[in-house]
Write a protein that holds these residues in place. Structure first.
Motif, mmCIF file in Angstrom:
data_model
loop_
_atom_site.group_PDB
_atom_site.id
_atom_site.type_symbol
_atom_site.label_atom_id
_atom_site.label_comp_id
_atom_site.label_asym_id
_atom_site.label_seq_id
_atom_site.Cartn_x
_atom_site.Cartn_y
_atom_site.Cartn_z
ATOM 1 N N ILE A 216 45.295 48.002 11.152
ATOM 2 C CA ILE A 216 45.528 48.952 11.218
ATOM 3 C C ILE A 216 43.499 49.215 11.162
ATOM 4 N N GLU A 217 42.908 48.370 10.245
ATOM 5 C CA GLU A 217 40.895 48.598 10.453
ATOM 6 C C GLU A 217 40.949 47.263 11.501
ATOM 7 N N SER A 218 41.281 46.680 12.156
ATOM 8 C CA SER A 218 41.036 45.670 13.220
ATOM 9 C C SER A 218 40.649 46.763 14.773
ATOM 10 N N TYR A 219 39.334 46.725 15.535
ATOM 11 C CA TYR A 219 39.167 47.427 16.299
ATOM 12 C C TYR A 219 40.117 46.512 17.985
ATOM 13 N N ARG A 220 40.486 45.489 17.651
ATOM 14 C CA ARG A 220 41.317 44.806 18.266
ATOM 15 C C ARG A 220 42.647 45.301 18.960
ATOM 16 N N ILE A 221 43.158 46.126 17.813
ATOM 17 C CA ILE A 221 44.293 46.312 18.011
ATOM 18 C C ILE A 221 44.684 47.629 18.469
ATOM 19 N N GLU B 203 47.947 52.678 19.692
ATOM 20 C CA GLU B 203 49.505 53.080 20.230
ATOM 21 C C GLU B 203 50.292 51.797 18.861
ATOM 22 N N THR B 204 49.564 50.928 18.598
ATOM 23 C CA THR B 204 50.154 50.251 17.987
ATOM 24 C C THR B 204 50.156 50.112 16.680
ATOM 25 N N LYS B 205 48.927 50.405 16.158
ATOM 26 C CA LYS B 205 48.473 51.372 14.934
ATOM 27 C C LYS B 205 49.300 51.656 14.210
ATOM 28 N N ALA B 206 49.897 52.683 15.415
ATOM 29 C CA ALA B 206 50.967 54.041 14.897
ATOM 30 C C ALA B 206 51.846 53.471 15.110
ATOM 31 N N TYR B 207 53.058 52.710 15.096
ATOM 32 C CA TYR B 207 53.705 51.713 15.025
ATOM 33 C C TYR B 207 53.965 51.040 13.734
ATOM 34 N N LEU B 208 52.750 50.483 13.419
ATOM 35 C CA LEU B 208 52.755 49.058 12.870
ATOM 36 C C LEU B 208 52.945 50.198 11.335
ATOM 37 N N ARG B 209 51.982 51.529 11.315
ATOM 38 C CA ARG B 209 52.088 52.392 9.710
ATOM 39 C C ARG B 209 53.901 52.737 10.080
#
Length: 230
Positions: free
Chosen positions: A211-216, A219-225
């Motif tokens: 989630i801290e990565s600028y490479r992701i 939308e993907t971060k929201a799913y990973l949460r």
């Protein structure tokens, strides 16, 4: 103490920065502050380049264990200047049991490895089975550094996921590996999170780092949460 060791230690103390020493001690809390001189990494790398083609370099690589944190880091940077793969591997093998902190471990990355990835991969498999914390961490780091691009194989994240350890510095590297894999090999890495293949702490730390990565993507971060384990 040999003349080489005395000379290099003198050079290191000439480069001492006490404010940076204080910063370093906070950064590597498991290292005895009495063994930290306080020398910035660019200066250590410059010193390694200066000594790399001298007889003193070869001698210094035989002097283990070292007394100071910076001597260990310089040792690693001298290994990085070795251009022969077999010689570099031998030097790494000798040095790994003496690595006692994450900073020395993570800064070690011999350039010659890039030209010998099939051979290196076989060696990594051995490192991952070690009972030494920083040997395992180094093996995972090498997989992360060199094998998340065109050299990636589906079995690699499986090998990392199968590692079970109580060691914080191993589990943190596993999390770092999978967070990076989510950025570079998303389809291969995601099932390890969806199926909760990692220990709970490592699983959640992986998601945090991703989630801290600028490479992701957001939308993907929201799913990973949504995949965090409570």
């Amino acid at each position: 103490m040999s003349n080489t060791e005395a000379e290099i230690r003198h050079r290191l103390f000439e480069l001492q920065d006490l404010k940076y020493r204080e910063f370093t001690c906070k950064l590597v809390p498991n290292v005895d502050p009495a063994t930290v001189i306080g020398v910035r990494t660019p200066q250590l790398r410059k010193l390694a380049r200066e000594y790399s083609k001298t007889p003193q370099a070869a001698e210094f690589l035989t002097i283990l264990p070292h007394k100071y944190f910076e001597e260990n880091n310089l040792h690693g940077f001298l290994i990085e200047t070795i251009k022969d793969y077999d010689a570099a591997i031998r030097a790494v093998q000798v040095f790994l049991p003496y690595i006692d902190n994450w900073a020395t471990c993570d800064q070690l990355s011999p350039k010659v490895f890039k030209k010998h990835l099939p051979e290196l991969y076989e060696q990594i498999k051995v490192w991952l089975r070690s009972d030494l914390t920083y040997t395992v961490r180094f093996g995972i780091e090498m997989l992360m550094s060199f094998y998340l691009g065109s050299e990636f194989q589906a079995e690699m994240p499986d090998m990392v996921a199968n590692i079970r350890s109580e060691e914080y510095y191993i589990n943190m590297m596993i999390a770092w590996y999978f967070a990076t894999a989510l950025a570079k090999q998303y389809d291969a890495a995601l099932p390890f999170i969806q199926k909760q293949r990692l220990e709970k702490w490592t699983h959640n730390k992986t998601i945090q780092k991703a989630i801290e990565s600028y490479r992701i993507s957001d939308e993907t971060k929201a799913y990973l949460r949504t995949l965090k384990v409570k």
